[in-house]
Design an enzyme around this catalytic site. Structure first.
Site, short mmCIF file in Angstrom:
data_model
loop_
_atom_site.label_atom_id
_atom_site.label_comp_id
_atom_site.label_asym_id
_atom_site.label_seq_id
_atom_site.Cartn_x
_atom_site.Cartn_y
_atom_site.Cartn_z
N ARG A 120 0.86 -1.18 0.00
CA ARG A 120 0.00 0.00 0.00
C ARG A 120 0.90 1.23 0.00
O ARG A 120 1.92 1.27 0.70
CB ARG A 120 -0.89 0.03 1.25
CG ARG A 120 -2.06 -0.94 1.21
CD ARG A 120 -3.13 -0.53 0.18
NE ARG A 120 -4.25 -1.46 0.15
CZ ARG A 120 -4.33 -2.54 -0.63
NH1 ARG A 120 -3.34 -2.81 -1.47
NH2 ARG A 120 -5.39 -3.32 -0.61
N GLU A 147 -4.59 7.37 -4.59
CA GLU A 147 -4.84 6.77 -5.91
C GLU A 147 -6.21 7.16 -6.42
O GLU A 147 -7.16 7.13 -5.63
CB GLU A 147 -4.77 5.24 -5.82
CG GLU A 147 -3.39 4.73 -5.47
CD GLU A 147 -3.32 3.20 -5.40
OE1 GLU A 147 -4.23 2.52 -5.90
OE2 GLU A 147 -2.33 2.71 -4.84
N HIS A 207 -1.26 0.08 -9.99
CA HIS A 207 -1.88 -0.88 -9.05
C HIS A 207 -2.36 -2.14 -9.78
O HIS A 207 -3.56 -2.42 -9.86
CB HIS A 207 -3.02 -0.22 -8.27
CG HIS A 207 -3.27 -0.89 -6.95
ND1 HIS A 207 -3.68 -0.21 -5.83
CD2 HIS A 207 -3.14 -2.19 -6.55
CE1 HIS A 207 -3.81 -1.06 -4.82
NE2 HIS A 207 -3.48 -2.27 -5.24
C1 GLV Z 1 -4.56 -5.37 -3.74
O1 GLV Z 1 -3.96 -4.36 -3.61
C2 GLV Z 1 -5.03 -6.21 -2.68
O2 GLV Z 1 -4.92 -5.83 -1.50
O3 GLV Z 1 -5.55 -7.28 -2.98
#
Ligand code: GLV
Length: 313
Positions: A231, A260, A278
């Site tokens: 993250r 984001e 991402h």
């Molecule tokens: C993606 O970022 C997740 O947490 O699955």
């Protein structure tokens, strides 16, 4: 038949299957004000915020099934206080995210994304022995922050690259895990000092917010590489940009951001920053499996059974 609100279109057939048993409402995001009051299950994604306003609105809510392994977007304590079960989608995205981590590492170390931009811009004027030299990946010392499921999958790949693996986390892993992965435990300062590349696989919590800050970056090896797919909040982006501009970092590869979607003017200006939008778990079978697991969690809770992958706080 219960009412299930799915906050956005999901890949795979899971939601259609759920609709045979329950009334499924497909939303366009999770806006508290637009949620029908009788919703018993929410299927959410990481861009949704499940907070007090949402919970207030849904007195019949029994389960929040987040289609992600991370669940920092859900107020788990508030859910627990109301007896609402929260689930996530671990396991099914482990290998995919570990693959992507290695993709970022290779792209950052060997300047693949930067080279692609040069070729496309017509600026590749010919090979020379000193042209665009990068960092060697084989044999490097890889520092893994968080030896959970994804950290371990990264460690397994690292062995194939002849890397030495050091890791850190709050609690040392069992000896059998360390031995199987040939991973050596290190304290935080030692990991930063030893690693040629550091990769983050920890959740975002108050304890890991800006874990990589100016001080941590300054403690990294000259020429080191930072990779993260966890993250964005785990890293202070301003400090990261500075460490790329002035050292000690040679490069970085990131898939997640503090905000984001967002523009990252200073990171965008760093040629050696590989910036992915991402995509850590973004392959078709993985995303379908994530949907299927979230749906199975909802079906279980609505049937009065234990969920397959509840989160604990
Ligand atoms: C993606 O970022 C997740 O947490 O699955």
């Amino acid at each position: 038949m219960a009412t299930v609100f799915v906050s956005t279109q999901l890949p795979g057939t899971g939601v259609a299957e759920l609709a045979r048993e329950h009334q499924v409402i497909l939303g366009d995001g999770l806006l508290a004000a637009s949620l029908p009051g009788d919703v018993a299950a929410l299927i959410t994604v990481l861009t949704d915020r499940v907070d007090a306003a949402v919970l207030e609105r849904l007195p019949a809510l029994r389960v929040v099934a987040n289609v992600a392994v991370g669940y920092d977007n859900v107020d788990v304590a508030a859910c627990a206080a109301r007896g609402v079960v929260v689930t996530n989608t671990p396991h099914v995205l482990t290998e995919s995210t570990a693959d992507f981590t290695f993709g970022l590492l290779l792209a950052a170390a060997r300047r693949i994304a930067e080279g692609d931009r040069i070729v496309r811009a017509g600026r590749f004027t010919g090979w020379t022995p000193t042209y665009m030299l990068g960092t060697r990946v084989s044999g490097m010392t890889l520092g893994i922050v968080g030896l959970g499921r994804i950290g371990q999958a990264v460690a397994r790949r690292a062995r194939g690259f002849g890397m030495r693996v050091v890791y850190t986390q709050r609690t040392r892993a069992p000896e059998a895990v360390e031995r199987a992965l040939c991973a050596t435990y290190a304290g935080w300062p030692d990991l930063l000092a030893l690693a040629d590349a550091v990769t983050l696989h920890c959740p975002l919590t108050p304890a890991t917010q800006h874990l990589i800050d100016r001080r941590a970056l300054a403690a990294m090896k000259p020429g080191a590489i930072l990779i993260y797919t966890a993250r964005g909040g785990c890293v202070d982006e301003g400090a990261l940009a500075e460490a790329l501009e002035r050292g000690p970092l040679a490069a970085c590869g990131l898939d997640v951001y503090e905000r984001e979607p967002a523009e990252h003017p200073r990171l965008l200006a760093c040629g050696r920053a590989v910036l992915a939008p991402h995509l850590g778990s973004a392959d078709t079978p993985t995303r379908e499996a994530m949907t299927a697991l979230a749906v199975a969690n909802v079906a279980a809770v609505l049937a009065g059974e234990a969920p397959l992958s509840p989160v604990t706080k």
